[in-house]
Design an enzyme around this catalytic site. Sequence first.
Site, short mmCIF file in Angstrom:
data_model
loop_
_atom_site.label_atom_id
_atom_site.label_comp_id
_atom_site.label_asym_id
_atom_site.label_seq_id
_atom_site.Cartn_x
_atom_site.Cartn_y
_atom_site.Cartn_z
CD GLU A 1 -6.09 -3.44 -4.38
OE1 GLU A 1 -5.94 -2.61 -3.46
OE2 GLU A 1 -5.24 -4.31 -4.68
CB SER B 1 -0.98 -0.03 1.17
OG SER B 1 -2.03 0.90 0.99
CG HIS C 1 -5.70 -2.62 -0.05
ND1 HIS C 1 -4.96 -2.24 -1.14
CD2 HIS C 1 -5.24 -1.88 1.00
CE1 HIS C 1 -4.10 -1.31 -0.78
NE2 HIS C 1 -4.24 -1.07 0.50
#
Length: 534
Positions: free
Chosen positions: A476, A382, A506
């Site tokens: 996502e 991320s 995710h």
Amino acid sequence: MWRALIPAEMLRDVHLEEKGNYWLGPGRTLITYWVRPNNLYSILASVPAAEVQRESWTESGDIEDLRRSFSDIEPRARKMMEQIESGFITGMYYRDPIDRWTYGRVTLMGDAAHPMVPFLAQGAAQGIEDAWTMATVLEKASKKDVPTALQEYEQRRRPRTTRVQAGARAMVKLTHETEPDRIRARNGRWKGMQHIDPMTETTWGFVWGYDVLKAVKLPAGEVLGLSATKEGKSLKRPESQRAFSLWKNAFSPEQVARGHDGLREGYEEFLATNFPLSKEVGVESLELHGVPSLRVHALRKRANAPTVLHFHGGGYVLGSARGSLEYAHRLAEAVGGTSIAVDYRLAPDHPYPAAIDDALDAYRGLVNSGVPASSIILSGESSGGGLALALALALKTAGTPLPAGIIGVCPFVDLTLRGPSVSQFAGDDPAANRDMLTYLGASYFQGHEPTDPMVSPLYGDLAGLPPLFLTASEGEVLLSDTTRLIERAQKAGVDVTSRIVDDSVHVYTIFPFLPETASTMKAIGEWIEGSFNR
């Protein structure tokens, strides 16, 4: 809270705002507005509990107490306060929506079910939404189906009121910060939002943009709850649904209401509870050029195996090196070597460029410790994936030897939130949504331009970067960050290995029980072996 009404004829010499909202110091807020334009003016004045003598819905308080509480306000406001002849004091009561509203043919609505904090003007608004929803579902039901209709009413309303209440409480906390450092961080976040959400349509669209007349016609499963996910959304496989549910319930309403403090606590709890590091694994603390980090080794470490320098996710606001150790250790096992999780500084306390500065220091510290750049693999999930890419761009610009490769899992590389999947999959991703990404991203870049490649590496010159291993999940919210990065990197001549998995979540690789996690970790090991043997 003091409540008072002043007839317009008593305010002829006072210039009044149509609506005013003034924070006047710790525990003191003055909210004023016309009840009837040019006829009756309302004043709501909150004071610290220690300055309240008694509370009553009928008896007037001592006006001199009110004037003493606001004795140092600006002259115009003081002149207005001097016109108050009577007022009463009430406590500000609120609580999260209670767990159950409906029993047979009896249900609750409004403040009986979810007394709202007096902010965002949602006390009456949520009650009105309740009433319309209840009337609509009852209108469609037969007399025999009334209990079922009331259950549907609660099913539609409780998730929404929970989200609105938590958001309102978070905003109360945010606007009443008193410590200079926290005020500076809050104001910096607001500056950041001016770049990507200048009219706060993203931030508060779920409150102001909600149309109950349209919403009540949609299936009940379309209701968005605390995580901004459709309540009826589910994945195909039991294991992927398990991961989906873990993300969906990662934060409690109380943690959301406490702003980034509560979110940090909730995220650490989420990671520690669900992904504990095995007791067999030893953890070493170290500093890389002054940046605190944690090191773990593969249980069967191979000679000349690479070192993974890992950056955790959390939108630059949440997460920690310790929280990412279980995943970092699985990376070490995948490459047969060592992983180092970096505890870079977090926003909003430490906005850009703190994270990238720490990443650069950690990398240089690792090289200076004797680990050659050719043996280093950068990794991140991320926002950590975005940081790893930004670090590589910074190293290239500085002429510093580049690492052997970069692993990006669902990387957050465009903090402008321009990716089409941000809107396309709204309500389908329990781990990320535009509201939260706006909050986190603006907390990080603050007054800085979000298209700067050091913030959003998608906009950088990717030519010359080492081989990339990029992966994300179909459906996502940040999928288009990965797909656009793959496309731009390939056009720049970068060697890209990519995997887009289906029916997952995710940052799926942090969930060790997912089959796609096992296959991806195996693929990472094969990719590393191939890269090192070139």
